[in-house]
Design a protein around this motif. Structure first.
Motif, PDB file in Angstrom:
ATOM      1  N   LYS A  23       0.834  -1.210   0.000  1.00 37.03           N
ATOM      2  CA  LYS A  23       0.000   0.000   0.000  1.00 37.03           C
ATOM      3  C   LYS A  23       0.869   1.261   0.000  1.00 37.03           C
ATOM      4  O   LYS A  23       0.585   2.226  -0.712  1.00 37.03           O
ATOM      5  CB  LYS A  23      -0.936   0.003   1.204  1.00 37.03           C
ATOM      6  N   VAL A  24       1.940   1.245   0.791  1.00 37.63           N
ATOM      7  CA  VAL A  24       2.853   2.394   0.834  1.00 37.63           C
ATOM      8  C   VAL A  24       3.537   2.561  -0.520  1.00 37.63           C
ATOM      9  O   VAL A  24       3.636   3.678  -1.047  1.00 37.63           O
ATOM     10  CB  VAL A  24       3.887   2.252   1.974  1.00 37.63           C
ATOM     11  N   LEU A  25       3.997   1.462  -1.117  1.00 37.24           N
ATOM     12  CA  LEU A  25       4.648   1.539  -2.429  1.00 37.24           C
ATOM     13  C   LEU A  25       3.695   2.064  -3.497  1.00 37.24           C
ATOM     14  O   LEU A  25       4.081   2.907  -4.318  1.00 37.24           O
ATOM     15  CB  LEU A  25       5.193   0.168  -2.836  1.00 37.24           C
ATOM     16  N   LYS A  26       2.464   1.594  -3.493  1.00 41.60           N
ATOM     17  CA  LYS A  26       1.486   2.069  -4.473  1.00 41.60           C
ATOM     18  C   LYS A  26       1.213   3.561  -4.294  1.00 41.60           C
ATOM     19  O   LYS A  26       1.101   4.300  -5.272  1.00 41.60           O
ATOM     20  CB  LYS A  26       0.182   1.279  -4.356  1.00 41.60           C
ATOM     21  N   ALA A  27       1.092   4.005  -3.053  1.00 39.41           N
ATOM     22  CA  ALA A  27       0.860   5.426  -2.785  1.00 39.41           C
ATOM     23  C   ALA A  27       2.049   6.264  -3.254  1.00 39.41           C
ATOM     24  O   ALA A  27       1.871   7.334  -3.840  1.00 39.41           O
ATOM     25  CB  ALA A  27       0.601   5.651  -1.295  1.00 39.41           C
ATOM     26  N   LEU A  28       3.253   5.762  -3.022  1.00 35.93           N
ATOM     27  CA  LEU A  28       4.460   6.486  -3.440  1.00 35.93           C
ATOM     28  C   LEU A  28       4.553   6.550  -4.960  1.00 35.93           C
ATOM     29  O   LEU A  28       4.883   7.600  -5.522  1.00 35.93           O
ATOM     30  CB  LEU A  28       5.702   5.819  -2.846  1.00 35.93           C
ATOM     31  N   ALA A  29       4.241   5.455  -5.634  1.00 42.88           N
ATOM     32  CA  ALA A  29       4.252   5.457  -7.098  1.00 42.88           C
ATOM     33  C   ALA A  29       3.235   6.460  -7.633  1.00 42.88           C
ATOM     34  O   ALA A  29       3.545   7.239  -8.546  1.00 42.88           O
ATOM     35  CB  ALA A  29       3.967   4.050  -7.629  1.00 42.88           C
ATOM     36  N   ALA A  30       2.037   6.456  -7.069  1.00 41.74           N
ATOM     37  CA  ALA A  30       1.006   7.402  -7.498  1.00 41.74           C
ATOM     38  C   ALA A  30       1.453   8.841  -7.233  1.00 41.74           C
ATOM     39  O   ALA A  30       1.247   9.734  -8.063  1.00 41.74           O
ATOM     40  CB  ALA A  30      -0.311   7.115  -6.785  1.00 41.74           C
ATOM     41  N   HIS A  31       2.081   9.060  -6.087  1.00 39.01           N
ATOM     42  CA  HIS A  31       2.579  10.391  -5.718  1.00 39.01           C
ATOM     43  C   HIS A  31       3.580  10.906  -6.753  1.00 39.01           C
ATOM     44  O   HIS A  31       3.597  12.096  -7.079  1.00 39.01           O
ATOM     45  CB  HIS A  31       3.216  10.323  -4.327  1.00 39.01           C
ATOM     46  N   HIS A  32       4.402  10.011  -7.276  1.00 39.24           N
ATOM     47  CA  HIS A  32       5.413  10.382  -8.272  1.00 39.24           C
ATOM     48  C   HIS A  32       4.909  10.210  -9.706  1.00 39.24           C
ATOM     49  O   HIS A  32       5.661  10.442 -10.658  1.00 39.24           O
ATOM     50  CB  HIS A  32       6.692   9.561  -8.070  1.00 39.24           C
ATOM     51  N   PRO A  56      14.521  14.092   0.774  1.00 40.38           N
ATOM     52  CA  PRO A  56      13.777  14.446   1.983  1.00 40.38           C
ATOM     53  C   PRO A  56      12.259  14.533   1.795  1.00 40.38           C
ATOM     54  O   PRO A  56      11.505  14.069   2.645  1.00 40.38           O
ATOM     55  CB  PRO A  56      14.355  15.810   2.382  1.00 40.38           C
ATOM     56  N   ALA A  57      11.801  15.086   0.683  1.00 39.68           N
ATOM     57  CA  ALA A  57      10.357  15.223   0.470  1.00 39.68           C
ATOM     58  C   ALA A  57       9.699  13.845   0.319  1.00 39.68           C
ATOM     59  O   ALA A  57       8.637  13.595   0.889  1.00 39.68           O
ATOM     60  CB  ALA A  57      10.076  16.085  -0.761  1.00 39.68           C
ATOM     61  N   SER A  58      10.338  12.962  -0.420  1.00 36.62           N
ATOM     62  CA  SER A  58       9.786  11.607  -0.597  1.00 36.62           C
ATOM     63  C   SER A  58       9.825  10.839   0.717  1.00 36.62           C
ATOM     64  O   SER A  58       8.883  10.106   1.039  1.00 36.62           O
ATOM     65  CB  SER A  58      10.563  10.843  -1.668  1.00 36.62           C
ATOM     66  N   LEU A  59      10.893  11.005   1.481  1.00 38.95           N
ATOM     67  CA  LEU A  59      10.985  10.316   2.771  1.00 38.95           C
ATOM     68  C   LEU A  59       9.892  10.797   3.725  1.00 38.95           C
ATOM     69  O   LEU A  59       9.321   9.999   4.472  1.00 38.95           O
ATOM     70  CB  LEU A  59      12.371  10.503   3.392  1.00 38.95           C
ATOM     71  N   ALA A  60       9.579  12.082   3.684  1.00 39.02           N
ATOM     72  CA  ALA A  60       8.500  12.613   4.524  1.00 39.02           C
ATOM     73  C   ALA A  60       7.162  12.017   4.079  1.00 39.02           C
ATOM     74  O   ALA A  60       6.335  11.642   4.927  1.00 39.02           O
ATOM     75  CB  ALA A  60       8.461  14.133   4.439  1.00 39.02           C
ATOM     76  N   PHE A  61       6.942  11.919   2.771  1.00 40.39           N
ATOM     77  CA  PHE A  61       5.706  11.320   2.258  1.00 40.39           C
ATOM     78  C   PHE A  61       5.631   9.847   2.664  1.00 40.39           C
ATOM     79  O   PHE A  61       4.568   9.375   3.085  1.00 40.39           O
ATOM     80  CB  PHE A  61       5.641  11.455   0.733  1.00 40.39           C
ATOM     81  N   ILE A  62       6.731   9.132   2.568  1.00 42.69           N
ATOM     82  CA  ILE A  62       6.773   7.729   2.970  1.00 42.69           C
ATOM     83  C   ILE A  62       6.411   7.602   4.449  1.00 42.69           C
ATOM     84  O   ILE A  62       5.630   6.728   4.830  1.00 42.69           O
ATOM     85  CB  ILE A  62       8.151   7.103   2.682  1.00 42.69           C
ATOM     86  N   ALA A  63       6.948   8.468   5.282  1.00 41.87           N
ATOM     87  CA  ALA A  63       6.634   8.434   6.717  1.00 41.87           C
ATOM     88  C   ALA A  63       5.138   8.633   6.945  1.00 41.87           C
ATOM     89  O   ALA A  63       4.530   7.945   7.781  1.00 41.87           O
ATOM     90  CB  ALA A  63       7.448   9.491   7.457  1.00 41.87           C
TER      91      ALA A  63
END
Length: 84
Positions: A23-32, A56-63
């Motif tokens: 779920k986190v990976l899918k959200a990150l892919a969609a974010h990018h 840093p921005a992606s790491l914050a989104f991942i968190a």
């Protein structure tokens, strides 16, 4: 001048992965705005070279996504997971 694109061959695969991590990976892919496969490929290639794939921005989104999906797993337990 843009870098020359590399010709590659991709294959379809079935990969089992922990539900919340996916779920986190899918959200990150969609974010990018990229596909899940492209994201995973990028993470792998960065890690093969010992490079951090995220700024840093992606790491914050991942968190944020880890918290939203209650993903409490860390690298320290990656070899100790078992299914129920």
């Amino acid at each position: 001048m843009a870098a020359e694109r590399k010709k590659i061959e991709r294959v379809q695969t079935v990969v089992r992965i922990e539900k919340r991590a996916l779920k986190v990976l899918k959200a990150l892919a969609a974010h990018h705005e990229i596909g899940l496969g492209d994201l995973i490929e990028s993470i792998v290639l960065h890690n093969f070279e010992g490079k951090q794939p995220f700024g840093p921005a992606s790491l914050a989104f991942i968190a944020q996504m880890r918290a939203a999906y209650r993903l409490d797993l860390t690298a320290s337990v990656s070899h100790m997971l078992s299914e129920y």
